[in-house]
Enzyme design. Structure first.
Site, PDB file in Angstrom:
ATOM      1  N   ASN A  84      -1.057  -0.387   5.429  1.00  0.00           N
ATOM      2  CA  ASN A  84      -2.469  -0.368   5.043  1.00  0.00           C
ATOM      3  C   ASN A  84      -2.599  -1.144   3.734  1.00  0.00           C
ATOM      4  O   ASN A  84      -2.230  -0.631   2.678  1.00  0.00           O
ATOM      5  CB  ASN A  84      -2.930   1.087   4.870  1.00  0.00           C
ATOM      6  CG  ASN A  84      -4.334   1.186   4.300  1.00  0.00           C
ATOM      7  OD1 ASN A  84      -5.071   0.198   4.265  1.00  0.00           O
ATOM      8  ND2 ASN A  84      -4.713   2.378   3.851  1.00  0.00           N
ATOM      9  N   LYS A 126      -5.213  -1.898   2.218  1.00  0.00           N
ATOM     10  CA  LYS A 126      -6.390  -1.451   1.460  1.00  0.00           C
ATOM     11  C   LYS A 126      -7.219  -2.659   0.989  1.00  0.00           C
ATOM     12  O   LYS A 126      -7.255  -3.671   1.686  1.00  0.00           O
ATOM     13  CB  LYS A 126      -5.975  -0.572   0.277  1.00  0.00           C
ATOM     14  CG  LYS A 126      -4.998   0.535   0.686  1.00  0.00           C
ATOM     15  CD  LYS A 126      -4.879   1.601  -0.362  1.00  0.00           C
ATOM     16  CE  LYS A 126      -3.767   2.560   0.008  1.00  0.00           C
ATOM     17  NZ  LYS A 126      -3.833   3.805  -0.743  1.00  0.00           N
ATOM     18  N   HIS A 130      -9.403   7.559   6.834  1.00  0.00           N
ATOM     19  CA  HIS A 130      -8.488   7.544   5.686  1.00  0.00           C
ATOM     20  C   HIS A 130      -9.089   8.394   4.558  1.00  0.00           C
ATOM     21  O   HIS A 130     -10.313   8.420   4.369  1.00  0.00           O
ATOM     22  CB  HIS A 130      -8.274   6.107   5.210  1.00  0.00           C
ATOM     23  CG  HIS A 130      -7.148   5.977   4.225  1.00  0.00           C
ATOM     24  ND1 HIS A 130      -7.315   6.283   2.892  1.00  0.00           N
ATOM     25  CD2 HIS A 130      -5.858   5.625   4.384  1.00  0.00           C
ATOM     26  CE1 HIS A 130      -6.163   6.104   2.262  1.00  0.00           C
ATOM     27  NE2 HIS A 130      -5.255   5.709   3.152  1.00  0.00           N
ATOM     28  N   GLU A 175      -9.345   7.954   1.511  1.00  0.00           N
ATOM     29  CA  GLU A 175     -10.181   7.224   0.554  1.00  0.00           C
ATOM     30  C   GLU A 175     -11.592   7.037   1.110  1.00  0.00           C
ATOM     31  O   GLU A 175     -12.569   7.042   0.360  1.00  0.00           O
ATOM     32  CB  GLU A 175      -9.528   5.877   0.205  1.00  0.00           C
ATOM     33  CG  GLU A 175      -8.308   6.098  -0.688  1.00  0.00           C
ATOM     34  CD  GLU A 175      -7.227   5.043  -0.562  1.00  0.00           C
ATOM     35  OE1 GLU A 175      -7.487   3.951  -0.031  1.00  0.00           O
ATOM     36  OE2 GLU A 175      -6.092   5.335  -0.997  1.00  0.00           O
ATOM     37  N   GLU A 231      -1.449  12.493   6.079  1.00  0.00           N
ATOM     38  CA  GLU A 231      -1.353  11.947   4.725  1.00  0.00           C
ATOM     39  C   GLU A 231      -1.867  12.966   3.716  1.00  0.00           C
ATOM     40  O   GLU A 231      -3.090  13.030   3.471  1.00  0.00           O
ATOM     41  CB  GLU A 231      -2.189  10.679   4.608  1.00  0.00           C
ATOM     42  CG  GLU A 231      -1.768   9.569   5.552  1.00  0.00           C
ATOM     43  CD  GLU A 231      -2.201   8.217   5.020  1.00  0.00           C
ATOM     44  OE1 GLU A 231      -1.335   7.377   4.808  1.00  0.00           O
ATOM     45  OE2 GLU A 231      -3.395   8.012   4.786  1.00  0.00           O
ATOM     46  N   GLY A 237      -0.419   7.141  -3.091  1.00  0.00           N
ATOM     47  CA  GLY A 237      -0.477   6.298  -4.282  1.00  0.00           C
ATOM     48  C   GLY A 237      -0.036   6.971  -5.559  1.00  0.00           C
ATOM     49  O   GLY A 237      -0.281   6.462  -6.650  1.00  0.00           O
ATOM     50  N   SER A 255       3.062   7.661  -0.419  1.00  0.00           N
ATOM     51  CA  SER A 255       4.177   7.216  -1.253  1.00  0.00           C
ATOM     52  C   SER A 255       5.482   7.031  -0.483  1.00  0.00           C
ATOM     53  O   SER A 255       6.560   7.373  -0.974  1.00  0.00           O
ATOM     54  CB  SER A 255       4.369   8.173  -2.440  1.00  0.00           C
ATOM     55  OG  SER A 255       3.208   8.175  -3.256  1.00  0.00           O
TER      56      SER A 255
HETATM   57  C1  PEP Z   1      -2.155   4.917   2.382  1.00  0.00           C
HETATM   58  O1  PEP Z   1      -2.852   4.061   1.888  1.00  0.00           O
HETATM   59  O2  PEP Z   1      -2.467   5.399   3.484  1.00  0.00           O
HETATM   60  C2  PEP Z   1      -0.965   5.360   1.671  1.00  0.00           C
HETATM   61  C3  PEP Z   1      -0.216   6.263   2.214  1.00  0.00           C
HETATM   62  O3  PEP Z   1      -0.733   4.785   0.440  1.00  0.00           O
HETATM   63  P1  PEP Z   1       0.654   4.859  -0.412  1.00  0.00           P
HETATM   64  O4  PEP Z   1       1.767   4.511   0.564  1.00  0.00           O
HETATM   65  O5  PEP Z   1       0.493   3.833  -1.473  1.00  0.00           O
HETATM   66  O6  PEP Z   1       0.794   6.238  -0.909  1.00  0.00           O
END
Ligand code: PEP
Length: 252
Positions: free
Chosen positions: A9, A11, A94, A96, A166, A172, A213
């Site tokens: 992803n 983003k 997601h 976000e 997630e 992040g 992460s």
């Molecule tokens: C994500 O954007 O879905 C995500 C898991 O980000 P990160 O791997 O940076 O934690």
């Protein structure tokens, strides 16, 4: 046997030209790992540029969102039929988008239905935030989100989806869930719920990704868990070598 699936992803990162450059670098590294389903999800404006780069490579292309209506007065939105000729996957719900753009379980459900109606594979994101985690509400939140996303979906349709668990506190932050923690949520809450909603067969066949992460360093341990079938990767998907190491870990 569930095929592992690793999706990047990106983003809101990379101009269309930078995205093509990154896709070429990633492709050079991940193309050999054909036992893993691999997907790159750049911003909308990079999809058309990446489609020819990935065509015939075995690496899939995905969007990061969509609108549930086919067309109309929805300024700034992108629909499933617009994406269908361009990519094969779409990230839906997601955290976000839930946190910053008002995404709800109901809108996630409409988006999942729209994606499936146009032949796109939804990557449905669920996960609890830090406060919910600390309050012991992980199971309740994840259960509500999965129930909402799959409302009205027949087993045949559900089987065409991927779920990304997630935990929001892990996205992040550099603080991934432990492999055991992530696996427990997937086994106890997600697969058990899928069994209740559908059948043991559906619960056993649907692919569950972990996201939050994921790095080259922790990917192998996460992937070794019996209920984790891959990863949705944010930050580490922007570096070709790091993303390739995660794909390699999923290949075993
Ligand atoms: C994500 O954007 O879905 C995500 C898991 O980000 P990160 O791997 O940076 O934690």
């Amino acid at each position: 046997m569930r095929t592992p699936v690793i999706a990047g992803n990106w983003k809101m990162n990379k101009t269309p030209a930078e995205a093509v450059e990154l896709a070429r670098a990633v492709l050079a590294e991940i193309q050999p790992f054909t036992t893993v389903e691999r997907v790159l999800c750049p911003p909308f404006v990079a999809l058309a540029g990446l489609a020819p780069v990935l065509a015939g490579s075995g690496v899939g292309l995905g969007a990061q969102n969509l609108h549930w209506e086919k067309s109309g007065a929805f300024t700034g939105e992108i629909s499933a039929p617009m994406l269908a000729g361009l990519c094969q996957y779409v990230i839906i719900g997601h955290s976000e988008r839930r946190q910053f753009f008002g995404e709800t379980d109901a809108s996630v459900n409409k988006k999942v239905q729209a994606a499936l109606a146009h032949g796109l594979t939804p990557i449905v994101c669920v996960g609890e935030n830090l406060a919910e985690n600390e309050a012991g509400q992980t199971g309740a939140v994840v259960t509500r989100q999965v129930r909402g996303a799959y409302a009205g979906l027949a087993a045949e349709a559900a089987l065409k989806t991927i779920i990304a668990y997630e935990p929001v506190w892990a996205i992040g932050t550099g603080k991934a869930a432990t492999p055991e923690q992530a696996n427990a949520v997937m086994a106890r809450f997600i697969r058990d719920l899928l069994q209740e909603l559908y059948s043991a067969e559906v619960a056993g066949a649907l692919r569950l990704q972990y996201g939050g992460s994921v790095t080259a360093a922790n990917a192998a341990a996460l992937m070794a868990q019996p209920d984790i079938d891959g990863a949705l990767v944010g930050g580490a998907s922007l570096k070709a070598a790091d993303f390739a190491a995660i794909v390699k870990a999923a290949a075993g």
